[in-house]
Write a protein that holds these residues in place. Structure first.
Motif, PDB file in Angstrom:
ATOM      1  N   SER A  75      -3.496   4.927 -76.999  1.00  0.00           N
ATOM      2  CA  SER A  75      -2.408   4.976 -75.830  1.00  0.00           C
ATOM      3  C   SER A  75      -1.016   5.409 -76.297  1.00  0.00           C
ATOM      4  O   SER A  75      -0.782   5.551 -77.524  1.00  0.00           O
ATOM      5  CB  SER A  75      -2.413   3.173 -75.771  1.00  0.00           C
ATOM      6  OG  SER A  75      -3.555   2.871 -75.395  1.00  0.00           O
ATOM      7  N   ARG A  76      -0.372   5.682 -75.078  1.00  0.00           N
ATOM      8  CA  ARG A  76       1.054   6.179 -75.433  1.00  0.00           C
ATOM      9  C   ARG A  76       1.997   4.846 -75.205  1.00  0.00           C
ATOM     10  O   ARG A  76       1.857   4.255 -74.326  1.00  0.00           O
ATOM     11  CB  ARG A  76       1.308   7.316 -74.588  1.00  0.00           C
ATOM     12  CG  ARG A  76       0.746   8.595 -74.970  1.00  0.00           C
ATOM     13  CD  ARG A  76       1.293   9.752 -73.996  1.00  0.00           C
ATOM     14  NE  ARG A  76       0.399  11.021 -74.565  1.00  0.00           N
ATOM     15  CZ  ARG A  76       0.707  12.173 -74.010  1.00  0.00           C
ATOM     16  NH1 ARG A  76       1.737  12.291 -73.237  1.00  0.00           N
ATOM     17  NH2 ARG A  76       0.049  13.221 -74.383  1.00  0.00           N
ATOM     18  N   VAL A  77       2.930   4.718 -76.045  1.00  0.00           N
ATOM     19  CA  VAL A  77       3.893   3.545 -75.804  1.00  0.00           C
ATOM     20  C   VAL A  77       5.187   4.069 -75.568  1.00  0.00           C
ATOM     21  O   VAL A  77       5.920   4.815 -76.422  1.00  0.00           O
ATOM     22  CB  VAL A  77       3.886   2.806 -77.190  1.00  0.00           C
ATOM     23  CG1 VAL A  77       4.706   1.277 -77.005  1.00  0.00           C
ATOM     24  CG2 VAL A  77       2.239   2.362 -77.580  1.00  0.00           C
ATOM     25  N   MET A  78       5.767   3.697 -74.402  1.00  0.00           N
ATOM     26  CA  MET A  78       7.191   4.111 -74.023  1.00  0.00           C
ATOM     27  C   MET A  78       8.013   2.940 -74.273  1.00  0.00           C
ATOM     28  O   MET A  78       7.774   1.671 -73.915  1.00  0.00           O
ATOM     29  CB  MET A  78       7.227   4.603 -72.556  1.00  0.00           C
ATOM     30  CG  MET A  78       6.348   5.853 -72.231  1.00  0.00           C
ATOM     31  SD  MET A  78       6.630   6.358 -70.833  1.00  0.00           S
ATOM     32  CE  MET A  78       6.396   4.958 -69.627  1.00  0.00           C
ATOM     33  N   ARG A  79       9.179   3.335 -74.886  1.00  0.00           N
ATOM     34  CA  ARG A  79      10.145   2.172 -75.031  1.00  0.00           C
ATOM     35  C   ARG A  79      11.449   2.562 -74.541  1.00  0.00           C
ATOM     36  O   ARG A  79      12.004   3.901 -74.504  1.00  0.00           O
ATOM     37  CB  ARG A  79      10.316   1.731 -76.579  1.00  0.00           C
ATOM     38  CG  ARG A  79       9.054   0.696 -76.969  1.00  0.00           C
ATOM     39  CD  ARG A  79       9.407   0.138 -78.165  1.00  0.00           C
ATOM     40  NE  ARG A  79       8.176  -0.856 -78.324  1.00  0.00           N
ATOM     41  CZ  ARG A  79       7.118  -0.385 -79.280  1.00  0.00           C
ATOM     42  NH1 ARG A  79       7.059   0.793 -79.954  1.00  0.00           N
ATOM     43  NH2 ARG A  79       6.294  -1.232 -79.599  1.00  0.00           N
TER      44      ARG A  79
END
Length: 205
Positions: A75-79
């Motif tokens: 998964s790609r995690v954006m913050r």
């Protein structure tokens, strides 16, 4: 007649013209600061955001949205970007400082106003520091310490709009909505994928 002309000229020069120029400048700045997908396509604003010229201009917070999101377990995690976090923390601290260090000569009101300001500051900072959106090929998930987990399927996505104030709103076939922060690291890749799914879902009918 001359007096009316002078009054009209004064109103135009002092009120209408500066307001019009201000809206034009803010509109240009918003277009520059808004995140874009890989093809340069930006998210269209809602009718309300259009009236407000996009609703938010944050060139600094946009810095980092073109960087790739962190990848973990498929998964790609954006913050939130660094400046989005800093901006929220600074505004929260300023609000608390004004509430506690300024003498408003209203003791009865300050008894509840100061705790309220402190609570709002803690809420805002906790939310921005813990907020994240993770996605893979099937779903997207948005959550924070103070926000319940929200999961949506890409195959149901039909629309994404810019509501202003740093928020995107997505609509789905199921009738649900998902609002997410706008200034996130990796937003360019996310918007590219979102626009691809929207185009494909609309074409599929």
């Amino acid at each position: 007649m001359l007096i009316l002309l002078l009054v009209a000229s004064y109103i135009i020069l002092v009120f209408i013209l500066p307001y019009w120029l201000g809206r034009k400048v803010l509109g240009k700045l918003e277009k520059v600061s808004a995140p874009r997908d890989g093809s340069g396509r930006r998210v269209e604003p809602t009718a309300t955001a259009k009236f407000m010229n996009g609703g938010d201009v944050n060139v600094l917070a946009n810095y980092g949205t073109a960087k790739p999101a962190r990848e973990t377990l498929g998964s790609r995690v954006m913050r939130p970007t660094l400046f989005a976090k800093l901006g929220t923390v600074i505004v929260a601290l300023l609000g608390v400082a004004v509430a506690f260090l300024t003498d408003f000569d209203m003791p009865d009101m300050m008894i509840w106003l100061r705790p309220l300001m402190a609570g709002l500051a803690i809420f805002a900072v906790s939310h921005i520091l813990s907020y994240e959106v993770r996605y893979d090929r099937e779903v997207m998930i948005a959550e924070s310490v103070l926000m319940p987990r929200r999961e949506r399927n890409w195959r149901d996505l039909t629309e994404i709009k810019d509501e202003g104030q740093g928020v995107y709103r997505m609509r789905f076939r199921t009738g649900g909505k998902l609002r997410m922060q706008k200034y996130l690291v990796g937003m360019r890749d996310f918007l590219t994928l979102a626009h691809q799914h929207i185009d494909a879902n609309i074409a599929r009918g």
